[in-house]
Enzyme design. Structure first.
Site, PDB file in Angstrom:
ATOM      1  N   THR A  74       0.835  -1.203   0.000  1.00 29.89           N
ATOM      2  CA  THR A  74       0.000   0.000   0.000  1.00 29.89           C
ATOM      3  C   THR A  74       0.869   1.252   0.000  1.00 29.89           C
ATOM      4  O   THR A  74       0.521   2.265  -0.621  1.00 29.89           O
ATOM      5  CB  THR A  74      -0.940  -0.016   1.216  1.00 29.89           C
ATOM      6  N   HIS A 129       1.696   1.981  -3.432  1.00 30.73           N
ATOM      7  CA  HIS A 129       0.528   2.529  -4.137  1.00 30.73           C
ATOM      8  C   HIS A 129       0.333   4.010  -3.799  1.00 30.73           C
ATOM      9  O   HIS A 129      -0.059   4.800  -4.653  1.00 30.73           O
ATOM     10  CB  HIS A 129      -0.741   1.758  -3.764  1.00 30.73           C
TER      11      HIS A 129
END
Lengths: 318, 318
Positions: free
Chosen positions: B39, B42
């Protein structure tokens, strides 16, 4: 026999279609009443590549087959399973990989004078259930399938999107198990059908979706319905997909993962709970009947059923 | 203090970032070890539009806050909920609509010398759990979230797609509750980590998916994984979406409805089951550590973590 036949190009009433034969495993049922489903309309647009006699909703009487079934008034489950594979053995006959499906996959259907049905798929219709009620067994069973798949808490807040045939049946089934159901639709007169049963119902134009429903049933038959459904389901809530149209569109999975939503595809259910609900008059089905046509007017009946907003059109085999 | 800061354009080690302050509700934690998650990578591509100090996996010790927490070694849940809305009141703090999320939404994270964490989000780390184990609490809790959402039958056949960090954690958690787990991945050496724990593991090139798994966990981080997952789940089976990439692609709903599959988006879990599993040495986590960098080398550590196939990269605050 007379049968409403689809050859992939033309839908027509064949006056001399071969009458099916009873076998050791297949009973011959004389159709009394059959119902037109949205799936039948999809089949005419190429769904499943079906060719043959349409129809999978019916009530009739057994006219050839095992002696203890002769003359009995029956309905029949539509998935003709092999009964011997591992899928069948775990009770998932409706998903048997080699199944035929009445009027949908490789098996002639009920828009005819006679239909052949596996004996083990038959269910007797209680005397207190009229033909006009019994013909709703199949779609009502599809509504009950939700309860097989979702463990609804008593007092759950449920939104049913769509006031078509299936939406109105789902809404009543969920209301009967204690859910606080809100039906959202586009037709005041249809919403009135469930409002008379004590359900909360409102026009989509009056509805402001909030992500608070424990479960949302998407039964609009339109792609836009899914977007609305996602806007109405709470985090960790459940979204049940009942729309056939769901098979044709795509979905961004963003809200699904962020809100940890459970998305459940839902199709066919078992018949006994539906028959019990009909026997106990727990679900209003006859108000959903829009018209009854004689079988020879089957093509006209299909055109009627295809008009936007029309509820259930039936075919009577007199 | 030193902190790995992302301003939306550049990731850099800020040597003089303001040290957060403890309040009545927020403890100040001195970070000992922090973990880099997919994450985080991301976020650098724009996910959530985050600006601030990255990082949501950590173990540290409380250096300012309530007296009974001072000096305690802790991990912290990452969703900072309001605690007073209806969503929080039903135990869904992780979905509080006004929540901040450490290092992801409107709250600075753990790639720093210090991080501020709500006191009620803190959990003490048992003495038998090392820092290198404790830093896996957050991703391991995400694996346990599957058990909150899915009722797995004992002896269920489960396929875990993906041999990345999360896939290997999910596989072990599901194995421990009695499921017959098959891990499918692309890296023999990673599959060996769970094979040593007694799990069945094989290379995707050796795998022929059949629609027989009771549940499939999609943890590949690639869009192709979802197609494979749908090919491996049985009718009425469950597909758990753990891939962040799931947020970016679309899915045809055809097989979902026809096979009545349940699709579950799954994100964050509660910490206590993860801490117990670590204390009891039920899940192998330290074999997942690919590298440990000192905090000042944070940018380099992020580059390392971004290389394909790299498992867990840690940041140590010495």
């Amino acid at each position: 026999m007379r049968a409403l036949h689809w050859d992939g190009q033309t839908l027509r009433l064949d006056p001399a279609y071969p009458t099916p034969q009873a076998t050791a495993e297949m009973a011959l049922v004389r159709v009394r009443l059959a119902g037109i489903c949205s799936t039948d309309l999809h089949l005419l647009r190429g769904y499943m590549g079906f060719r043959g006699v349409l129809g999978h909703e019916f009530v009739g009487e057994v006219c050839a087959g095992p002696a203890d079934w002769l003359g009995k008034r029956v309905v029949g489950e539509i998935n003709f399973a092999c009964g011997s594979c591992t899928v069948c053995h775990r009770g998932l006959e409706r998903h048997c990989p080699s199944r035929r499906v009445m009027g949908i996959v490789d098996a002639d259907g009920s828009f005819a004078e006679y239909v052949a049905v596996p004996v083990r798929n038959l269910h007797r219709v209680p005397e207190t259930v009229s033909d006009e009620e019994a013909v709703f067994t199949e779609p009502l069973a599809a509504a009950f399938a939700i309860l097989e798949q979702v463990h609804l808490q008593p007092d759950a807040a449920v939104v049913v999107l769509g006031d078509g045939k299936l939406g109105l049946l789902c809404a009543q089934v969920l209301h009967n198990v204690g859910a606080r159901v809100t039906v959202v639709g586009k037709h005041a007169e249809k919403l009135e059908i469930v409002r008379r049963r004590g359900l909360h119902a409102l026009l989509v134009s009056d509805w402001r979706p909030q992500p608070q429903a424990d479960a949302v049933v998407e039964a609009t038959g339109s792609a836009a319905g899914l977007t609305l459904a996602l806007a109405a389901v709470r985090p960790r809530g459940t979204l049940v997909l009942k729309s056939t149209v769901a098979q044709e569109h795509t979905l961004s999975l963003a809200p699904l993962v962020v809100h940890e939503v459970t998305l459940i595809g839902s199709r066919c259910g078992r018949f006994p709970p539906a028959l019990r609900a009909l026997a106990h008059k727990e679900v209003a089905v006859t108000p959903l009947i829009a018209a009854v046509y004689p079988l020879p007017a089957g093509v006209e009946a299909m055109h009627h059923a295809a008009r936007p907003g029309v509820l259930k059109v039936l075919l009577r085999n007199d």
